[in-house]
Write a protein that holds these residues in place. Sequence first.
Motif, short mmCIF file in Angstrom:
data_model
loop_
_atom_site.label_atom_id
_atom_site.label_comp_id
_atom_site.label_asym_id
_atom_site.label_seq_id
_atom_site.Cartn_x
_atom_site.Cartn_y
_atom_site.Cartn_z
N TYR A 100 0.96 -0.92 0.03
CA TYR A 100 0.11 0.06 -0.26
C TYR A 100 1.12 1.26 -0.65
CZ TYR A 100 -3.19 3.50 1.11
OH TYR A 100 -4.45 4.58 1.77
N PHE A 101 1.85 1.36 0.92
CA PHE A 101 3.22 1.85 0.82
C PHE A 101 3.54 2.92 -0.67
CE2 PHE A 101 6.99 4.16 1.26
CZ PHE A 101 6.96 5.59 2.11
N VAL A 124 13.80 12.47 2.17
CA VAL A 124 14.17 12.33 3.61
C VAL A 124 13.54 11.04 4.01
CG1 VAL A 124 15.59 12.35 5.68
CG2 VAL A 124 16.45 13.93 4.10
N PHE A 125 12.25 11.95 3.98
CA PHE A 125 10.93 11.02 5.02
C PHE A 125 10.41 9.88 4.48
CE2 PHE A 125 11.71 15.87 7.83
CZ PHE A 125 11.50 15.47 9.07
N ILE A 126 9.92 10.85 3.20
CA ILE A 126 8.90 8.94 2.41
C ILE A 126 10.05 8.11 2.15
CG2 ILE A 126 8.63 9.27 0.59
CD1 ILE A 126 7.19 11.32 0.31
N HIS A 171 9.64 4.24 3.66
CA HIS A 171 9.89 3.67 2.54
C HIS A 171 10.97 2.28 2.75
CE1 HIS A 171 11.34 0.69 -0.96
NE2 HIS A 171 9.70 1.14 -1.09
N GLU A 172 11.71 2.63 3.42
CA GLU A 172 13.28 1.65 3.86
C GLU A 172 12.86 1.22 5.09
OE1 GLU A 172 17.82 1.61 5.51
OE2 GLU A 172 16.90 3.45 4.43
N GLY A 202 10.97 -3.45 8.26
CA GLY A 202 10.50 -3.98 8.82
C GLY A 202 9.70 -5.54 8.26
N LEU A 203 9.01 -5.39 7.18
CA LEU A 203 9.16 -6.76 6.13
C LEU A 203 9.93 -8.10 6.54
CD1 LEU A 203 6.83 -8.25 4.50
CD2 LEU A 203 7.70 -6.81 2.90
#
Length: 493
Positions: free
Chosen positions: A159-160, A238-240, A244-245, A250-251
């Motif tokens: 989704y992200f 940076v933030f996006i 994503h990273e 986490g995945l």
Amino acid sequence: MKHYFSRLSGIFLISVSFVMAEGVPVEPKAAPPVVKPTPPTDKKLVKAKTERFETRLELEGFVESKTNTAIRINPKSWADLTVLDVVDHGTVVKKGDVIMRFETDKLLLAIEDLEASLPLAKVKLETSKTDLALLEKTAPLQFENQRRNQSEKEADFVYFEKVQRPQNERSARERLKSAENYLLYNEEELKQLKKMYENDDMTEETEEIILKRAQDEVDRGKWSLELTKGSTDRSLNVFIPREHESLQQGLKISQLEWEQAEARNNRNFTTKKLEIEDLERSLAKNIEKIADLKGDLDSLVVKAPHDGVVYYGTNVKGKWNASMVDRKLVPGGKAMPGETLVTVADPNQLQVQVAVAEADLRDLKPGLKSRLSLKWNPTIKLDSSVVSLSYVPDASSTFPTVFSLDKSRSTLPIFPGMGVKLNMDTYLNENALLVPLKAVKTEGDKSYVIKRDGTKLPVELGRADKENQEILNGLSAGDEIEADLSIKTDVKK
């Protein structure tokens, strides 16, 4: 006096003659031939004769029981065999009589310790089984929860990437665009106000206020645009990407945790099952060991398996060998598991064991009758016969042979281990042709005798005893042959 001088004259004449003879050479006479004395000879002429001929065999052996029960202690678990007491060698016992006892204090203590450990072992086993049952119920739930968490993280990441990141990036750009438009609008408004105020009738104070407000809006717009540019740049670069990273990491972590959870659950199952198997095996071993030790406890009181006489050691070819156990069969003596300590022999069922030399083997066969006498009392005469014989030599290069022995005809005691003599007729020929052993000569595998005229006469030999040789072919009764009395004879039966 005249007679005296006559004798002197005679002596003088003899002396003169002797002197004259010495001066004259005399022809020597030939010495008589030396006759050597004829050496005495041991040879003599003998005649072949026909008469009754038989051979006998004398053997020595030992009385043994047909029923010899070797007493060995073969404990399954207990190895400390300390003698407490034992009956004397030669004791007559009845079936069930106690022959020997061993110390049991340490064994009883070992049984007590093992029995005391059983309740705790059973509790541990039941606890482990309960834990396994709970694990079988909770593990699938935990695994399903981990799988669901993994699935959610996968959905969040997808989704992200597909929705949220493009929206976030667009939002950042839209905020920047809005800030730019806001500044542009305010600048245009200020510009229009200035332009308008140049032609209107408003007072200067009012114009000033309005223009100041418009200018403030422009300044705020510039500052907001500057901030928005910074935040937009940081969001996009940076933030996006960081989010994503982070979601991607986490995945991956969730995937690893899922795999680890699966491996951990399998490992926990396996460990718990092995633990239960080990506890069950340990418990079973302890229970079995207790049973073995109790069986060993019973075996430490040795009872006679049947009526008989107790002998220390083992029966070896009718002889009793106790040299290895004598020193052990005393209070405090240490016996080894599996070794023969005593033997119970039934004195009512006897036989004779004989070690037969190979040269005597040909005269024996099952059923051959024999006369038996005891060494300790030769007056006892019993009938006997060959029961069995082996043609395979033992370690002493003799051939084990068994003779029968029926003690029912004797009132004197006969026990295993006594020595006996056996005498038996091994051959009979009522009309045997015999010659002295010293008349027979052998070359290789051929035998012959020497006739009166010195010629050799081949003969076929039969049986022999200490003096005579039976001739099967080659001679007739009355034939004269030489016998050499000086040779030593080797009796060949």
